[in-house]
Design an enzyme around this catalytic site. Structure first.
Site, short mmCIF file in Angstrom:
data_model
loop_
_atom_site.label_atom_id
_atom_site.label_comp_id
_atom_site.label_asym_id
_atom_site.label_seq_id
_atom_site.Cartn_x
_atom_site.Cartn_y
_atom_site.Cartn_z
N ARG A 11 2.77 17.71 -3.31
CA ARG A 11 2.51 17.16 -2.83
C ARG A 11 2.88 15.28 -3.77
NH1 ARG A 11 -3.61 15.45 -0.82
NH2 ARG A 11 -3.59 14.86 -3.17
N LYS B 233 0.90 10.23 -0.54
CA LYS B 233 -0.28 8.79 -1.91
C LYS B 233 0.72 7.99 -2.41
CE LYS B 233 -3.64 11.22 -4.32
NZ LYS B 233 -4.78 10.54 -2.62
N GLU C 224 -9.65 9.98 8.96
CA GLU C 224 -10.19 10.42 8.34
C GLU C 224 -10.52 9.23 7.42
OE1 GLU C 224 -7.16 10.52 4.99
OE2 GLU C 224 -6.05 9.15 5.23
#
Ligand code: PXG
Length: 300
Positions: free
Chosen positions: A50, A149, A182
């Site tokens: 990721r 992220k 989310e």
């Protein structure tokens, strides 16, 4: 505490990053939060993947290979001698000048911190938590893909502030179309008539590693799952609801915007997934070789 900074282990006092680092000046960088359980780094390969995907999208070249970063992470855990820990990997654009142009940054900075984070008190896993919906929408995918992220968490931090002001610990974030995306640092799921549902990533969620683990657990248990569009109506009328995240693991939700979820208690299916997750997290993962790394650290 020993912190990895650009290839060297430093003490907490020595570990420093330049004030000209664009991670500091502009939030220009990426990170990962990873847990170590009983000497196993949980899903390290997935976190590393990721991180490199986030780097690709923001056109940041991580100066070491995946294998080197993986080994550096395991070695930093070992050097700190912690069997249960929280790892923060940070890659920032590196020192530059006062303009935003990353072309003026010399070399990305690589930092690995191994410590602990404040977790939800164990009692909350038995009682569940309440949520409110944030008035701050999740940054739309067209502006900044939430799968990155990034070091810029202001959007989520604003929502977190709202949650705190409302006297709860987490907030539901909607996208610009009013679909559930989310929470501020967690993904969200609901059970309805035996079906386990979670927002599709394109509705504005991070591709959570815990989210993926839960979807896998569900498949193993023969639970039907769906990734798609969810509205607040779907959450309010869920049989069960829970959050997933590296810090939260699987946290039951019992109330959203004052509406009781299900019977207002943590759901049986949620608690069963939590129990299974806690079994899996100590069995799975990349083992830390404590003595080898301690010897390497001693050699300097
Ligand atoms: N959504 C967002 C926006 C996150 O930041 C998750 C979902 C869950 O993803 P994982 O891969 O952890 O299952 C996150 C994770 C912190 C902290 O310091 C934040 C996260 C993870 C660990 C610590 O508050 N975010």
């Amino acid at each position: 505490m020993l912190i990895y900074v650009d290839g060297k282990l430093k003490t907490k006092d020595q570990a420093k990053i330049s004030v000209f680092d664009h991670g500091f000046l502009y939030g220009d960088g990426i990170f990962e939060g990873i847990r170590v359980y009983e000497g196993n780094v949980f899903r390290l390969a997935e976190h590393i993947d990721r991180l490199y995907e986030s780097a690709k999208t923001i056109a940041l070249r991580i100066p070491i290979t995946r294998e080197e970063l993986t080994q550096a992470t395991l070695d930093t855990v070992a050097a700190n001698g912690l069997r249960n820990a929280y790892i923060r990997l940070v890659i920032s654009r590196g020192p530059g000048d006062l303009g935003i142009d990353p072309a003026n940054c010399s070399e990305p900075s690589v930092v690995i911190i191994v410590g602990t984070i404040k977790l939800y008190p164990e009692e909350l896993y038995r009682t569940g938590i309440a949520l409110v919906t944030s008035s701050v929408p999740r940054i739309p995918t067209q502006c900044l893909d939430p799968r990155i992220k990034s070091l810029n968490y202001l959007n989520n931090i604003m929502a977190k502030i709202e949650a705190r002001q409302a006297g709860v610990l987490e907030a539901v974030m909607l996208n610009l179309n009013g679909r559930v995306a989310e929470c501020t640092a967690d993904n969200i799921f609901r059970f309805k008539n035996g079906l386990l549902e979670t927002p599709d990533l394109m509705h504005g969620a991070l591709a959570g590693i815990t989210r993926a683990a839960v979807l896998e657990l569900a498949a193993r248990n023969g639970i039907r799952t769906r990734e798609g569009a969810l509205g607040l109506h779907d959450l309010y009328n869920a049989d069960e609801c829970f959050l997933t995240g590296t810090g939260a693991e699987i946290m039951p939700v019992i109330k959203i915007d004052g509406r009781e979820i299900g019977d207002g208690k943590p759901g049986a299916k949620t608690l069963d997934l939590l129990r299974q997750f806690r079994e899996l997290r100590v069995r799975e993962g990349s083992r830390v070789d404590y003595p080898r790394a301690a010897a390497a650290a001693a050699e300097g």
